[in-house]
Design an enzyme around this catalytic site. Structure first.
Site, PDB file in Angstrom:
ATOM      1  N   LYS A 214       0.839  -0.866  -0.503  1.00  0.00           N
ATOM      2  CA  LYS A 214       0.188  -0.387  -0.093  1.00  0.00           C
ATOM      3  C   LYS A 214       0.564   1.595  -0.006  1.00  0.00           C
ATOM      4  O   LYS A 214       2.277   1.142  -0.105  1.00  0.00           O
ATOM      5  CB  LYS A 214      -0.943   0.115   1.020  1.00  0.00           C
ATOM      6  N   ARG A 254      -3.564 -10.220   4.449  1.00  0.00           N
ATOM      7  CA  ARG A 254      -3.726 -10.112   3.237  1.00  0.00           C
ATOM      8  C   ARG A 254      -2.980  -9.560   2.255  1.00  0.00           C
ATOM      9  O   ARG A 254      -2.751  -8.364   2.849  1.00  0.00           O
ATOM     10  CB  ARG A 254      -5.053  -9.444   2.799  1.00  0.00           C
TER      11      ARG A 254
HETATM   12  N1  LIG Z   1     -10.011  -6.990   3.939  1.00  0.00           N
HETATM   13  C1  LIG Z   1      -9.796  -5.895   2.942  1.00  0.00           C
HETATM   14  N2  LIG Z   1      -9.328  -6.782   1.904  1.00  0.00           N
HETATM   15  C2  LIG Z   1      -8.895  -5.610   1.222  1.00  0.00           C
HETATM   16  N3  LIG Z   1      -8.955  -5.462  -0.325  1.00  0.00           N
HETATM   17  C3  LIG Z   1      -8.263  -4.713  -1.640  1.00  0.00           C
HETATM   18  C4  LIG Z   1      -7.676  -3.549  -0.728  1.00  0.00           C
HETATM   19  C5  LIG Z   1      -6.746  -2.767  -1.668  1.00  0.00           C
HETATM   20  O1  LIG Z   1      -5.543  -3.504  -2.236  1.00  0.00           O
HETATM   21  P1  LIG Z   1      -5.408  -3.995  -3.387  1.00  0.00           P
HETATM   22  O2  LIG Z   1      -6.275  -3.072  -4.159  1.00  0.00           O
HETATM   23  O3  LIG Z   1      -3.975  -3.486  -3.109  1.00  0.00           O
HETATM   24  O4  LIG Z   1      -5.565  -5.624  -3.874  1.00  0.00           O
HETATM   25  N4  LIG Z   1      -7.661  -3.653   0.659  1.00  0.00           N
HETATM   26  C6  LIG Z   1      -8.195  -4.268   1.228  1.00  0.00           C
HETATM   27  C7  LIG Z   1      -7.738  -4.432   2.654  1.00  0.00           C
HETATM   28  O5  LIG Z   1      -6.557  -3.727   3.592  1.00  0.00           O
HETATM   29  N5  LIG Z   1      -8.715  -4.824   3.575  1.00  0.00           N
END
Ligand SMILES: Nc1nc2ncc(COP(=O)(O)O)nc2c(=O)[nH]1
Length: 278
Positions: A214, A254
């Site tokens: 991130k 994650r």
């Molecule tokens: N539970 C959960 N789900 C998520 N899904 C997408 C993203 C966005 O991140 P990405 O687009 O880089 O995968 N962050 C989260 C998160 O922090 N927690």
């Protein structure tokens, strides 16, 4: 208690974004994403988190039919391969379809705010529900990143969502909370939430942390030349966050790069075991 949430080492959720820009074939075929998800599972991921629409700030939403077209075949392929599946969706209809296809976790970054039917739908499904802190869709979230005390306010807003979701019939013992790093948060908010993660433990619920690659990690790693390292160069920092989260007993992380976080969880386990017996 859902066995997925039983006490144990921190779970590693491997990210599998099935969006046109994430696969060479533009997401038209499912062979590649299923193979990638299977490989992430073989690398040690406990669950594969399949997402059909980007939730990043500024991302445009895809319609329900397109989201389902992208994720359902991949869920079916992974389930058939014996890979435990989580689905990253804010839509009740998608949640229902993927759980009926064998997904075991609904990962809702909006905490039930994006779709008023989500809580009641999840109440009728046999799945774990990840309830994340969220203040609004990608196009407005940055303007909402204003807090006097980010931990107190995120906690209060999660409490409100928890009350709404349990009132709709979702049992507490299948809910995972997530501080929503990067969602309506600036870097200092993300770091404060991580530093005071123990205050979110007062809910008595498993926590999921999504720090992988991130922007707040990119900002940290920016050199004197001012060049922000691209997301794929943030995996070492992500693995350290995983290790620190695992040392605090967080339920899950994650991540995009599974191997480094699996290693971090294992290092923490070995270190704590040695400390326990020595
Ligand atoms: N539970 C959960 N789900 C998520 N899904 C997408 C993203 C966005 O991140 P990405 O687009 O880089 O995968 N962050 C989260 C998160 O922090 N927690």
């Amino acid at each position: 208690m859902n066995p997925l949430l039983a006490p144990g080492p921190t779970r590693v959720l491997g990210v599998l974004n099935v969006t046109p820009d994430s696969f060479s074939d533009g997401g038209r075929h499912t062979a590649e994403p299923v193979a990638r998800g299977t490989a992430l599972h073989a690398a040690g991921a406990d669950l594969i988190d399949v997402g059909g629409e980007s939730t990043r700030p500024g991302a445009t939403r895809v319609d329900a039919a397109e989201e389902l077209r992208r994720v359902l075949p991949v869920v079916e392929g992974l389930v058939a391969a014996g890979v435990p599946v989580s689905v990253d969706t804010m839509r009740a209809a998608t949640a229902r379809a993927v759980v009926e296809a064998g997904a075991v976790v609904v990962n809702d970054v909006s905490g039930g705010l994006a779709d008023p039917d989500m809580a009641a739908t999840v109440a009728g499904l046999d799945c774990v529900y990840v309830l994340s802190h969220w203040r609004g869709a990608s196009d407005v979230m940055n303007s909402l990143a204003a807090y006097d005390d980010v931990v107190a306010e995120v906690s209060a807003e999660l409490q409100t969502r928890l009350q709404a979701v349990t009132a709709a019939g979702v049992d507490r013992d299948r809910i995972v909370l997530d501080p929503g790093l990067g969602f309506a948060k600036r870097a200092e908010h993300d770091w404060t939430l991580l530093a005071r993660l123990d205050e979110l433990e007062r809910f008595g619920l498993p926590l999921l942390v999504g720090a992988s690659r991130k922007r707040f990690l990119g900002a940290l790693l920016t050199g004197p030349d001012g060049v922000v390292p691209p997301p794929e160069d943030r995996d070492a920092a992500t693995a350290v966050v995983t290790g620190l989260a695992a040392d605090r007993g967080v339920w899950g992380v994650r991540v995009h790069d599974v191997a480094s976080s699996v290693a971090a969880v294992r290092v923490v386990g070995a270190w704590r075991e040695a400390a326990r017996v020595s």
